[in-house]
Design an enzyme around this catalytic site. Sequence first.
Site, PDB file in Angstrom:
ATOM      1  N   LYS A  10      30.117  25.035 -10.544  1.00  0.00           N
ATOM      2  CA  LYS A  10      30.523  25.075 -11.953  1.00  0.00           C
ATOM      3  C   LYS A  10      29.564  24.290 -12.855  1.00  0.00           C
ATOM      4  CE  LYS A  10      35.437  25.837 -10.949  1.00  0.00           C
ATOM      5  NZ  LYS A  10      36.831  25.479 -11.326  1.00  0.00           N
ATOM      6  N   TYR A  50      38.817  35.127 -14.561  1.00  0.00           N
ATOM      7  CA  TYR A  50      40.034  34.320 -14.406  1.00  0.00           C
ATOM      8  C   TYR A  50      41.267  35.010 -14.998  1.00  0.00           C
ATOM      9  CZ  TYR A  50      37.550  30.137 -12.743  1.00  0.00           C
ATOM     10  OH  TYR A  50      36.835  29.229 -11.996  1.00  0.00           O
ATOM     11  N   ASN A 113      36.021  20.555 -11.973  1.00  0.00           N
ATOM     12  CA  ASN A 113      36.166  20.243 -10.556  1.00  0.00           C
ATOM     13  C   ASN A 113      35.051  20.792  -9.668  1.00  0.00           C
ATOM     14  OD1 ASN A 113      36.969  22.892 -10.646  1.00  0.00           O
ATOM     15  ND2 ASN A 113      38.848  22.605  -9.472  1.00  0.00           N
ATOM     16  N   HIS A 116      34.264  26.419  -7.325  1.00  0.00           N
ATOM     17  CA  HIS A 116      35.354  27.389  -7.152  1.00  0.00           C
ATOM     18  C   HIS A 116      35.140  28.113  -5.840  1.00  0.00           C
ATOM     19  CE1 HIS A 116      38.033  30.829  -7.751  1.00  0.00           C
ATOM     20  NE2 HIS A 116      37.026  31.551  -7.294  1.00  0.00           N
ATOM     21  N   GLU A 127      36.208  39.111  -6.101  1.00  0.00           N
ATOM     22  CA  GLU A 127      35.310  38.195  -6.813  1.00  0.00           C
ATOM     23  C   GLU A 127      33.843  38.484  -6.489  1.00  0.00           C
ATOM     24  OE1 GLU A 127      38.631  34.603  -7.015  1.00  0.00           O
ATOM     25  OE2 GLU A 127      36.812  34.290  -5.833  1.00  0.00           O
TER      26      GLU A 127
HETATM   27  P1  CMP Z   1      39.424  27.330  -9.842  1.00  0.00           P
HETATM   28  O1  CMP Z   1      39.478  27.412  -8.355  1.00  0.00           O
HETATM   29  O2  CMP Z   1      38.114  27.664 -10.460  1.00  0.00           O
HETATM   30  O3  CMP Z   1      40.546  28.287 -10.447  1.00  0.00           O
HETATM   31  C1  CMP Z   1      41.115  28.059 -11.732  1.00  0.00           C
HETATM   32  C2  CMP Z   1      40.766  26.709 -12.281  1.00  0.00           C
HETATM   33  O4  CMP Z   1      41.615  26.236 -13.311  1.00  0.00           O
HETATM   34  C3  CMP Z   1      40.882  25.673 -11.201  1.00  0.00           C
HETATM   35  O5  CMP Z   1      39.816  25.840 -10.275  1.00  0.00           O
HETATM   36  C4  CMP Z   1      40.897  24.378 -12.011  1.00  0.00           C
HETATM   37  O6  CMP Z   1      39.587  23.882 -12.263  1.00  0.00           O
HETATM   38  C5  CMP Z   1      41.496  24.813 -13.355  1.00  0.00           C
HETATM   39  N1  CMP Z   1      42.807  24.214 -13.604  1.00  0.00           N
HETATM   40  C6  CMP Z   1      43.126  23.395 -14.608  1.00  0.00           C
HETATM   41  N2  CMP Z   1      44.412  23.027 -14.536  1.00  0.00           N
HETATM   42  C7  CMP Z   1      44.941  23.607 -13.437  1.00  0.00           C
HETATM   43  C8  CMP Z   1      46.227  23.625 -12.820  1.00  0.00           C
HETATM   44  N3  CMP Z   1      47.257  22.942 -13.327  1.00  0.00           N
HETATM   45  N4  CMP Z   1      46.385  24.364 -11.695  1.00  0.00           N
HETATM   46  C9  CMP Z   1      45.369  25.073 -11.166  1.00  0.00           C
HETATM   47  N5  CMP Z   1      44.134  25.101 -11.722  1.00  0.00           N
HETATM   48  C10 CMP Z   1      43.909  24.387 -12.834  1.00  0.00           C
END
Ligand code: CMP
Length: 142
Positions: A10, A50, A113, A116, A127
């Site tokens: 990311k 998403y 974070n 992904h 994906e």
């Molecule tokens: P990702 O695996 O990229 O999929 C969706 C993203 O939304 C997730 O990682 C997080 O970075 C972000 N996100 C933010 N808040 C939440 C939440 N409460 N639950 C899940 N994903 C979240």
Amino acid sequence: AIERTFSIIKPDAVAKNLIGAIYHRFETAGLKIVAAKMVHLSQEQAEGFYAEHSERPFFKALVSFMTSGPVMVQVLEGENAVLRHREIMGATNPADALAGTLRADYADSIDENAVHGSDAAASAAREIAYFFSDEELCPRTR
Ligand code: CMP
């Protein structure tokens, strides 16, 4: 079984110059990179990727973050790749991620974070196809 999974490094991790460090974790774990490219996602690309989260309260912030800078997208191949990759990443929220995982080591928050990864074989197929054509995938024969 040998599987493929989809991975994103990311914008936060790309900005921290962590592409090589993260690729090293994949390769050390036996996951082979069989396709990769850098892309700066458009709003439409991020919203489409998403789409399953479109009704969630964090959706706008997620799209804004994912379009804030370039990402690396890649396809990883290996034994039990979907689960293996999730283990390497650690929990979505870095506060819950086990020591030694990518999110524990490199992520700042649940929103930013670092990485992904697909959560299941079906989402991996979707994906991968969202970002790569079949010709861009390079199966490893050695
Ligand atoms: P990702 O695996 O990229 O999929 C969706 C993203 O939304 C997730 O990682 C997080 O970075 C972000 N996100 C933010 N808040 C939440 C939440 N409460 N639950 C899940 N994903 C979240």
